[in-house]
Design a protein around this motif. Structure first.
Motif, short mmCIF file in Angstrom:
data_model
loop_
_atom_site.label_atom_id
_atom_site.label_comp_id
_atom_site.label_asym_id
_atom_site.label_seq_id
_atom_site.Cartn_x
_atom_site.Cartn_y
_atom_site.Cartn_z
N ASN A 179 0.80 -1.21 0.00
CA ASN A 179 0.00 0.00 0.00
C ASN A 179 0.84 1.27 0.00
OD1 ASN A 179 0.90 0.03 2.64
ND2 ASN A 179 -1.09 -0.47 3.51
N GLY A 180 2.12 1.18 0.32
CA GLY A 180 2.99 2.35 0.26
C GLY A 180 2.63 3.44 1.25
N ILE A 181 1.82 3.12 2.24
CA ILE A 181 1.38 4.11 3.21
C ILE A 181 2.37 4.17 4.36
CG2 ILE A 181 -0.43 4.72 4.86
CD1 ILE A 181 -2.42 3.37 2.98
N GLY A 182 2.73 5.38 4.70
CA GLY A 182 3.62 5.61 5.83
C GLY A 182 3.23 6.89 6.53
N TYR A 183 3.89 7.16 7.63
CA TYR A 183 3.58 8.38 8.38
C TYR A 183 4.41 9.54 7.83
CZ TYR A 183 1.17 5.36 11.63
OH TYR A 183 0.30 4.46 12.16
N ARG A 184 3.78 10.69 7.75
CA ARG A 184 4.47 11.89 7.29
C ARG A 184 5.39 12.42 8.38
NH1 ARG A 184 1.85 13.35 2.71
NH2 ARG A 184 -0.41 13.39 2.73
N ILE A 185 6.48 13.00 7.94
CA ILE A 185 7.36 13.68 8.88
C ILE A 185 6.78 15.08 9.06
CG2 ILE A 185 9.68 14.59 9.25
CD1 ILE A 185 10.67 12.28 7.44
N PRO A 186 6.39 15.42 10.29
CA PRO A 186 5.75 16.72 10.49
C PRO A 186 6.72 17.87 10.22
CG PRO A 186 6.07 15.60 12.59
CD PRO A 186 6.50 14.66 11.52
N ASN A 187 6.21 18.93 9.62
CA ASN A 187 7.02 20.11 9.36
C ASN A 187 6.64 21.27 10.25
OD1 ASN A 187 4.60 20.65 8.18
ND2 ASN A 187 5.38 21.13 6.16
N GLN A 188 5.90 20.96 11.31
CA GLN A 188 5.53 21.97 12.29
C GLN A 188 5.79 21.38 13.68
OE1 GLN A 188 1.40 22.73 11.58
NE2 GLN A 188 0.72 20.86 12.54
N PRO A 189 6.05 22.20 14.66
CA PRO A 189 6.28 21.67 16.00
C PRO A 189 5.01 21.07 16.59
CG PRO A 189 6.35 24.07 16.00
CD PRO A 189 6.22 23.63 14.58
N ASP A 190 5.20 20.14 17.49
CA ASP A 190 4.06 19.48 18.15
C ASP A 190 3.30 20.51 18.97
OD1 ASP A 190 2.29 17.73 19.28
OD2 ASP A 190 3.76 16.59 20.41
N THR A 191 1.99 20.49 18.82
CA THR A 191 1.15 21.44 19.55
C THR A 191 0.77 20.94 20.94
OG1 THR A 191 -0.83 20.50 18.53
CG2 THR A 191 0.18 22.39 17.44
N GLY A 192 1.27 19.77 21.30
CA GLY A 192 1.01 19.24 22.63
C GLY A 192 0.01 18.10 22.65
N ASP A 193 -0.77 17.94 21.58
CA ASP A 193 -1.75 16.86 21.57
C ASP A 193 -1.28 15.65 20.77
OD1 ASP A 193 -1.96 17.79 18.99
OD2 ASP A 193 -4.13 18.12 19.04
N GLY A 194 -0.10 15.73 20.16
CA GLY A 194 0.45 14.59 19.41
C GLY A 194 -0.05 14.47 17.99
N ASN A 195 -0.89 15.39 17.55
CA ASN A 195 -1.42 15.35 16.19
C ASN A 195 -0.41 15.98 15.24
OD1 ASN A 195 -2.90 16.14 13.76
ND2 ASN A 195 -4.73 15.57 14.89
#
Length: 134
Positions: free
Chosen positions: A77-93
């Motif tokens: 499926n080629g699905i993976g998690y994106r590397i976030p380009n913004q700092p964590d807002t505290g909720d882990g999203n």
């Protein structure tokens, strides 16, 4: 002479299926933008399309025993998690809504381009079948 639709259409039908799955994935990211702990997912389109190409060009071998390996594997499926380009807002999203919207727009434009290309191919095949001269 028989028309081979796989050769006529190439990878475009598989590309459209992959883009449709990618659209679902991006829409899921957007829908879960406010879900605490949700990790944005992405799909490596080129990798999945290369797998589809290999599957399309694979030999016509088949399993003669259930213990044999199935060489006609389903696409990874080629699905993976994106590397976030913004700092964590505290909720882990890790969903960045603006990035996801842009990816969704780009994916939909690519889908429409593939659809128009396939429509052109189908029109050409219809002309060839009916014997019409352009």
């Amino acid at each position: 002479m028989a028309i081979n639709f796989d050769k006529a259409f190439g990878l475009h039908p598989q590309g459209m299926q992959i883009r449709a799955k990618r659209a679902e994935l991006i829409a899921s990211n957007i829908a879960n933008a406010d879900t605490p702990g949700y990790k944005a997912q992405g799909m490596d389109f080129q990798k999945v399309l290369a797998q589809a190409s290999q599957k399309l060009n694979s030999t016509g071998m088949s399993r003669t025993n259930e213990k044999h390996f199935d060489i006609r594997m389903e696409l990874n499926n080629g699905i993976g998690y994106r590397i976030p380009n913004q700092p964590d807002t505290g909720d882990g999203n890790t969903v960045d809504v603006q990035v996801e919207r842009n990816l969704y727009l780009k994916n939909s434009l690519e889908y429409q381009a593939s659809l128009q290309f396939l429509n052109g191919k189908i029109k050409g095949l219809k002309k060839a079948i009916s014997g019409a001269i352009s």
